[in-house]
Design a protein around this motif. Structure first.
Motif, PDB file in Angstrom:
ATOM      1  N   GLU A 157      -9.042  -1.262   1.319  1.00 16.80           N
ATOM      2  CA  GLU A 157      -8.261  -2.350   0.738  1.00 16.80           C
ATOM      3  C   GLU A 157      -8.276  -3.530   1.700  1.00 16.80           C
ATOM      4  N   ARG A 183       0.848  -1.172   0.000  1.00 19.60           N
ATOM      5  CA  ARG A 183       0.000   0.000   0.000  1.00 19.60           C
ATOM      6  C   ARG A 183       0.889   1.228   0.000  1.00 19.60           C
ATOM      7  N   ASN A 187     -14.760   0.043   6.037  1.00 20.13           N
ATOM      8  CA  ASN A 187     -13.391   0.565   6.125  1.00 20.13           C
ATOM      9  C   ASN A 187     -13.040   0.959   7.560  1.00 20.13           C
ATOM     10  N   ALA A 229      -4.374  -5.767   5.064  1.00 22.00           N
ATOM     11  CA  ALA A 229      -4.489  -4.484   4.359  1.00 22.00           C
ATOM     12  C   ALA A 229      -5.492  -3.568   5.039  1.00 22.00           C
ATOM     13  N   HIS A 279      -6.969  -7.617   2.627  1.00 16.95           N
ATOM     14  CA  HIS A 279      -6.068  -8.756   2.425  1.00 16.95           C
ATOM     15  C   HIS A 279      -6.229  -9.680   3.629  1.00 16.95           C
TER      16      HIS A 279
END
Length: 353
Positions: A166, A4, A132, A186, A168
């Motif tokens: 994002e 990132r 988020n 992430a 992960h």
């Protein structure tokens, strides 16, 4: 691991790593002969109640089972990553996976049944896009004057930024109630996937502050005005394990210099699953990629680029074993299981403390 905006600085600053002091106590534990080798990026593992070892071959997109009858690939998804893995009962295993599909990027928790069928349990990527959770954090340089921020290389960035969208999903653990706890490397958070598929935030890990020194600034091309200023790295959780005390333990691999004398390094945190309270248990680890918790509460930490496994107990952290690039750890059957030589001839070994 994920790459990132903050990780551009990771690559540059890691180049400033120094050799650890030779006074570091020697590790004494000796690894067994490999249970299996020839693994492609064995970054996570789990051990079933019957002794079956499950390994995610992340570089090959495979979930592999190693048992009495030999080695079997349970899942093979070339081009996608299989990361977190947790034993889930006789012949079943939970894993996390992410990558690109015809419908775009995906980041999910799935389960392999004893029949070989794969079931989706939760869409972590969709949750990240909607909620988020780490948007509450501020990463990057903090409080640089505008004129100074403009001089910082673009790949590092001189302005602070909130957590971006994002995902992960890199690690997973299973709670007694059947919920899956996922460490999103992430998303910089820990989420819970309930048995009905509902996802909720357990905790957001804190930013990892690093005060820029003159040595680091000169080494990676930062302007002199950044010396003494704080850069907040993203925490990047790499593993989640439930401890015997009911707390969740999390390893963290932030960016920054790899030598503890140059700044804060990888840490181990405890997370209260009921309140979400996060507390640092120990820090200063060299690339803390994984951890395991023994029944007596001893925590084992894989320090990948330190080429060692360390322990954390009431007496503090100390070396346990010297092994090449350890990636994953798991405590089972009175032994510590570990994947080693993660970027070469990956293998699984054990230690009996």
């Amino acid at each position: 691991m994920v790459r990132r905006r903050s990780h551009a600085a990771v690559v540059a600053v890691a180049a400033m790593a120094l050799v650890l002091p030779s006074a570091t106590p020697a590790a004494a534990a000796t690894a067994s002969a490999p249970i299996v080798d020839g693994l492609a990026g064995p970054l996570q593992l789990a051990v079933g109640s019957d002794g079956t070892v499950y390994v995610s071959q992340s570089f090959a997109g495979k979930l592999t089972a190693v048992g009495k009858k030999g080695t079997t690939d349970l899942v093979s998804t070339p081009g996608a990553e299989i990361a977190g893995v947790a034993a889930d009962g006789p012949g079943t295993v939970t894993f996390t996976t992410s990558g690109e599909s015809e419908d775009g990027f995906f980041a999910e928790v799935r389960r392999v049944l004893a029949s070989g069928k794969v079931r989706a349990l939760g869409d972590v990527g969709e949750y990240e896009a909607t909620v988020n959770p780490d948007q509450v954090n501020s990463y990057g340089f903090q409080g640089l004057a505008p004129g100074c921020a403009e001089q910082v290389p673009v790949e590092i960035g001189g302005d602070p930024y909130p957590g971006i969208v994002e995902s992960h999903p890199y690690s997973v653990a299973i709670l007694p109630d059947g919920s899956r706890i996922v460490g999103d490397a992430a998303g910089n958070d820990i989420v819970r996937v309930a048995p009905n598929g509902r996802i909720s935030t357990v905790a957001v890990l804190p930013p990892q502050p690093f005060v820029v020194t003159a040595e680091v600034a000169a080494g990676i091309g930062l302007p002199e005005c950044t010396v003494g200023k704080t850069y907040n790295f993203e925490p990047v959780p790499t593993d989640v394990e439930l401890g015997p005390d009911g707390l969740l333990y999390v390893s963290s691999l932030p960016g920054g210099p790899e030598d503890p004398s140059l700044g804060a390094r990888g840490s181990v945190y405890s997370v209260n699953l009921a309140t979400g309270h996060v507390a640092e248990v120990a820090g200063g680890f060299l690339t803390a990629t994984n951890l395991a918790v023994a029944p007596d509460g001893t925590i084992y930490v894989a320090e990948m680029f330190g080429n060692r496994i360390s322990t954390v107990s009431a007496g503090g952290a100390e070396p346990f074993a010297e092994v090449p690039t350890p990636a994953a750890l798991e405590w089972a059957n009175g032994r510590l299981y570990a994947t080693v030589d993660a970027f070469g001839n990956g293998s699984v070994v054990t230690f009996t403390p």
